[in-house]
Design an enzyme around this catalytic site. Structure first.
Site, short mmCIF file in Angstrom:
data_model
loop_
_atom_site.label_atom_id
_atom_site.label_comp_id
_atom_site.label_asym_id
_atom_site.label_seq_id
_atom_site.Cartn_x
_atom_site.Cartn_y
_atom_site.Cartn_z
CG ASP A 186 -1.97 1.11 1.18
OD1 ASP A 186 -2.52 1.35 0.10
OD2 ASP A 186 -2.25 1.72 2.23
CB SER A 211 -6.15 3.23 0.00
OG SER A 211 -4.76 3.45 -0.14
CD GLN A 245 -4.24 1.49 -3.09
OE1 GLN A 245 -3.72 2.59 -3.29
NE2 GLN A 245 -3.85 0.69 -2.10
#
Length: 285
Positions: A203, A227, A277
């Site tokens: 991430d 995110s 993502q």
């Protein structure tokens, strides 16, 4: 094992707090919000502890609310199904009685079958680049004083970006990035720990790939970035204490959302994981 790596392993190895319930402490990285990778890694840790003799092969997570970095997180695991080959778990992460993340993870027994993969890109090795921490230290005077220590402190995961540039004076480029990643010290011989750590690591810097075509970065003023969801597929066993190449690209950005996808290779050229993502990207410039 270095202290920062030991602390991260401990952070991601949750303890049970009742039937199928776990509690995870939060890590302060200089922001009021919890780092999304921490919640993914802890959620995978919680789910994995309810499964025997199977390893995770995929996870899909949605970030529903920002987490508070100064308070612990509660994780509740639901047993969705245990089949002959696969097990599925649903994880709800919450703070103050409100859900901050919902995740589904699937686990599989070890099996052999057909195998193929894309070829690893040919890029210079990690020894040719400075770490991101070194970059931050070189430009420390451009980092706001209240978060300068966090940005320049030793980190458990080292990132060396092939397309390195001053993060506070970004240039327009293509939406593609190559990052060498590894833990700064050896890790235990437990594949699940390496998977928790990779979930955490994947991430970081990923969504920034969607900023590159627009000459933006985390150092850009009046930029909101967060995110929204995250997915990982684990293809092959790996070690995060050896260099991995994280290849990320962004094929699209629209509607204040940026989309990124990634492939992660080991130094032998094996594709060990894939990830995608979508994130919020609002620039009030």
């Amino acid at each position: 094992m270095s202290q920062v790596v030991e602390d991260l392993v401990k952070l991601l190895t949750l303890k049970e707090n009742g039937d199928n319930r776990f509690i995870g402490h939060s890590q302060d990285l200089g922001f009021s919000r919890v780092f999304g990778g921490q919640v993914i890694g802890q959620g995978l840790s919680a789910a994995s502890q309810t499964v025997s003799d199977r390893h995770p092969h995929s996870l899909h997570a949605y970030f529903l609310r920002p987490g508070d970095a100064h308070h612990p997180i509660d994780y509740e695991v639901e047993h969705v199904r245990d089949g002959k080959s696969f097990s599925v778990r649903r994880v709800i992460a919450s703070q103050f009685g409100k859900t901050i993340l919902a995740m589904t993870a699937s686990f599989q027994i070890e099996e052999q079958g057909v195998s193929h993969q894309e070829v690893m890109p040919n890029v210079p090795g990690p020894e040719n680049f400075d770490s991101t921490v070194e970059l931050f230290r070189q430009h420390a005077d451009e980092i706001p004083e209240k978060v300068r220590d966090q940005f320049t402190a030793e980190r458990p995961i080292e990132y060396r970006i092939v397309e390195n540039q001053n993060p506070f004076r970004p240039r327009h480029g293509i939406g593609r990035r190559h990052m060498w990643i590894r833990s700064v010290a050896p890790l235990p011989d437990d594949l699940k720990i390496h998977q928790y750590m990779l979930a955490y690591t994947s991430d970081w810097g990923f969504l920034e790939t969607a900023l590159m075509p627009h000459g933006l970065s985390l150092g850009t003023r009046n930029l909101d970035i967060a995110s929204l969801d995250h997915a990982i597929w684990f293809h092959r066993p790996f070690r995060l204490d050896d260099w991995l190449l994280f290849v990320a690209d962004s094929p699209s950005a629209s509607g204040c959302r940026g989309f990124v996808r990634g492939q992660i290779f080991n130094r032998a050229g094996e594709l060990i994981a894939s990830t995608t993502q979508e994130g919020l990207v609002r620039h009030h410039g």
